[in-house]
Scaffold this active site. Structure first.
Site, PDB file in Angstrom:
ATOM      1  N   HIS A  93       0.861  -1.183   0.000  1.00 56.36           N
ATOM      2  CA  HIS A  93       0.000   0.000   0.000  1.00 56.36           C
ATOM      3  C   HIS A  93       0.895   1.230   0.000  1.00 56.36           C
ATOM      4  O   HIS A  93       1.934   1.242   0.662  1.00 56.36           O
ATOM      5  CB  HIS A  93      -0.897   0.020   1.251  1.00 56.36           C
ATOM      6  CG  HIS A  93      -1.759   1.241   1.303  1.00 56.36           C
ATOM      7  ND1 HIS A  93      -2.976   1.324   0.653  1.00 56.36           N
ATOM      8  CD2 HIS A  93      -1.563   2.454   1.886  1.00 56.36           C
ATOM      9  CE1 HIS A  93      -3.490   2.519   0.838  1.00 56.36           C
ATOM     10  NE2 HIS A  93      -2.660   3.235   1.581  1.00 56.36           N
ATOM     11  N   ASP A 172     -15.434   1.314   6.611  1.00 57.04           N
ATOM     12  CA  ASP A 172     -14.436   2.281   6.135  1.00 57.04           C
ATOM     13  C   ASP A 172     -15.015   3.134   5.015  1.00 57.04           C
ATOM     14  O   ASP A 172     -14.819   4.351   4.992  1.00 57.04           O
ATOM     15  CB  ASP A 172     -13.169   1.569   5.644  1.00 57.04           C
ATOM     16  CG  ASP A 172     -12.212   2.574   5.017  1.00 57.04           C
ATOM     17  OD1 ASP A 172     -11.815   3.513   5.736  1.00 57.04           O
ATOM     18  OD2 ASP A 172     -11.900   2.466   3.817  1.00 57.04           O
ATOM     19  N   ARG A 179     -15.430  11.568   6.571  1.00 55.28           N
ATOM     20  CA  ARG A 179     -14.153  12.233   6.888  1.00 55.28           C
ATOM     21  C   ARG A 179     -13.760  13.205   5.785  1.00 55.28           C
ATOM     22  O   ARG A 179     -13.233  14.299   6.040  1.00 55.28           O
ATOM     23  CB  ARG A 179     -13.046  11.182   7.077  1.00 55.28           C
ATOM     24  CG  ARG A 179     -13.213  10.375   8.355  1.00 55.28           C
ATOM     25  CD  ARG A 179     -12.260   9.185   8.371  1.00 55.28           C
ATOM     26  NE  ARG A 179     -10.883   9.593   8.218  1.00 55.28           N
ATOM     27  CZ  ARG A 179      -9.930   8.833   7.644  1.00 55.28           C
ATOM     28  NH1 ARG A 179     -10.224   7.633   7.191  1.00 55.28           N
ATOM     29  NH2 ARG A 179      -8.704   9.266   7.553  1.00 55.28           N
ATOM     30  N   SER A 194      -8.355   2.832   8.511  1.00 52.82           N
ATOM     31  CA  SER A 194      -8.921   2.844   7.156  1.00 52.82           C
ATOM     32  C   SER A 194      -8.090   1.974   6.215  1.00 52.82           C
ATOM     33  O   SER A 194      -8.605   1.106   5.515  1.00 52.82           O
ATOM     34  CB  SER A 194      -8.960   4.298   6.667  1.00 52.82           C
ATOM     35  OG  SER A 194      -9.286   4.359   5.316  1.00 52.82           O
ATOM     36  N   LYS A 198      -9.009  -2.604   5.051  1.00 53.65           N
ATOM     37  CA  LYS A 198      -9.154  -3.151   3.689  1.00 53.65           C
ATOM     38  C   LYS A 198      -8.075  -4.186   3.404  1.00 53.65           C
ATOM     39  O   LYS A 198      -8.323  -5.199   2.760  1.00 53.65           O
ATOM     40  CB  LYS A 198      -9.077  -2.011   2.665  1.00 53.65           C
ATOM     41  CG  LYS A 198     -10.309  -1.113   2.713  1.00 53.65           C
ATOM     42  CD  LYS A 198     -10.138   0.162   1.920  1.00 53.65           C
ATOM     43  CE  LYS A 198      -9.208   1.135   2.585  1.00 53.65           C
ATOM     44  NZ  LYS A 198      -9.315   2.523   2.211  1.00 53.65           N
TER      45      LYS A 198
HETATM   46  N1  URA Z   1      -6.149   6.120   2.263  1.00 60.94           N
HETATM   47  C1  URA Z   1      -7.114   5.381   2.853  1.00 60.94           C
HETATM   48  O1  URA Z   1      -7.475   4.312   2.383  1.00 60.94           O
HETATM   49  N2  URA Z   1      -7.654   5.875   3.983  1.00 60.94           N
HETATM   50  C2  URA Z   1      -7.274   7.038   4.554  1.00 60.94           C
HETATM   51  O2  URA Z   1      -7.792   7.394   5.582  1.00 60.94           O
HETATM   52  C3  URA Z   1      -6.275   7.789   3.926  1.00 60.94           C
HETATM   53  C4  URA Z   1      -5.714   7.295   2.755  1.00 60.94           C
END
Ligand code: URA
Length: 440
Positions: A93, A172, A179, A194, A198
């Site tokens: 990521h 999320d 957010r 967050s 995932k």
């Molecule tokens: N990427 C995400 O998936 N969540 C966040 O809160 C910030 C960046």
């Protein structure tokens, strides 16, 4: 439990218990906790923070709000060691940065090294582009796959890059939407929960996180980036997912290309053996994963294995399989909008690159979104011809702007200012600033 009392508790800086956090997240998904209450909670967390225990509980609650991608027969759930089904599942990521096309290269590369890479990715909003938008430059490429299609793509290609389905971490998706419009994105516990909710749903054996820092990144300072990286590694490991992080420089775009189709073209050049920082960082991140899973015992061996899988064409072959499995028809290079070259006004060393100005120009040209519902022009983009510290001679190309000729004049002024040349020697930061190992 009363929602308003829990909000007041966090507002006053007290930690929430695991039961209270689960009550709030489950209630939010079931519609018992209203959007305005969840927004107030996000703001209280933003201001007051969460400790490591709370952050891990929030992450687990958001992960468990949806499904986890299934694995073939023998897997971790049965108590077998990771990879007992014969295939290790790995992923990367990135916290996002200008010109960051690493996923396009690393995902098929890891598949070529024998892993499965179920990469759930996102769209661009603001100045940093999204991997899904970039891939949609390829005619026919589908990023909204169903659960069954995700499984098929993984079987056929060993890799997919797609958006989260409705069933993956729904808490999320709903919370992020709030957010985004309530000024509560910039919170380390919320970002940690967050991202990891995932990734945990993908049922991985190892994860590496590329935390970007600098002018073109979300985390502007190395200290902020280190805090986020440490939180991600700690919580990932606590939730049973071996996680490492790499802090990398984002004071300038990663590679030369910034945009959508232009980045896919550059990623393909790297998959075909092209050299440069994109290859360098891809191999660094991949090596972290091959060492975490035990596929390689030394960094050197891991780097050699990854480089070989690029140079013998197997990573490119995986990329082509992935494109086919997701409905795309690849014809390289993907066509770009008309090119306008900006020449260096004087000779000198490149001293600075204004990522904000480049990112804003791409968005204005239509290559990024101002609002979620905006569509993208994949053909526009910018090529930055040098890196900080490199010398450039007067009259040499400094930037190439891909944008319809009728509109390019609007961007020339700010883009000319985006590259600062100096007559003095210039120091540049290394590409990889720091590595955060897994915690046991
Ligand atoms: N990427 C995400 O998936 N969540 C966040 O809160 C910030 C960046």
């Amino acid at each position: 439990m009363l929602v308003s009392s829990l909000l007041a508790k966090k507002r006053d800086g007290h930690p929430l218990t695991a039961e209270e956090i689960r009550f709030l997240v489950e209630g939010f998904c079931a519609g018992r906790v209203a959007d305005y209450q969840m927004s107030a909670l996000a703001m209280a967390i933003c201001v007051r923070g969460m400790d490591a225990r709370e952050t891990a509980t929030l992450t687990r609650a958001m992960w468990k709000s949806g499904i986890s991608l299934p694995r073939p027969a023998a897997d971790r759930a049965t108590g077998e060691p990771p990879g007992a089904d014969g295939v290790l599942r790995v992923d990367k990521h990135s916290t996002g940065g200008l010109g960051d096309k690493i996923s396009l290269v690393l995902a098929p590369l890891l598949a070529a090294c024998g892993g499965h890479v179920p990469m759930i990715s996102g769209r661009g909003l603001g100045l940093t582009g999204g991997t899904l938008d970039k891939l949609e430059s390829i005619p026919g490429f589908r990023t909204n796959l169903t659960q069954a299609e995700l499984n098929d793509a993984l079987r056929q290609a060993g890799v997919f890059i797609a958006g989260a389905t409705e069933q993956i971490a729904p808490a999320d998706r709903q919370l992020y939407a709030l957010r985004d419009v309530t000024g509560t994105v910039e919170s380390i516990p919320l970002i940690t929960a967050s991202i990891l909710s995932k990734k945990l749903a993908a049922n991985l054996d190892a994860l590496v996180i590329d935390v970007k820092t600098g002018g073109g990144a979300f985390m502007k300072t190395e200290n902020e980036a280190t805090d986020l990286a440490e939180s991600l590694v700690r919580v990932g490991c606590q939730c049973g997912l071996p996680t490492r992080a790499v802090l990398s420089d984002m004071d300038q775009p990663l590679g030369q290309a910034v945009g959508n189709a232009i980045e896919v073209n550059e990623a393909i050049e790297v998959l075909r053996g092209g050299l440069g920082v994109t290859r360098e960082l891809t191999i660094e991140l991949g090596a972290e994963l091959l060492m975490t899973t035990g596929q390689c015992s030394t960094r050197r061996e891991a780097q050699r294995r990854l480089a070989e899988a690029i140079d013998d064409g197997s990573a490119m072959e995986r990329f082509e399989r992935m494109v086919r499995a997701q409905g795309g028809a690849l014809s390289f290079p993907i066509e770009l909008a008309a090119a306008t070259v900006v020449e260096a006004p004087t000779s000198g060393q490149i001293a600075a690159c204004d990522c904000q100005a480049i990112g804003e120009a791409i968005v204005e040209m239509g290559g990024g979104r101002k609002r979620k519902e905006d569509s993208i022009d994949h053909s526009v983009g910018i090529r930055v011809h040098g890196r900080i510290g490199e010398r450039i001679e007067k009259g040499q190309p400094m930037l190439t702007i891909h944008c319809p000729k009728a509109r390019v004049a609007d961007y020339l002024g700010p883009l000319r200012q985006a590259i600062r040349l100096s007559q003095e020697p210039v120091d540049c930061r290394p590409l990889v600033l720091k590595k955060i190992p897994s915690t046991s």
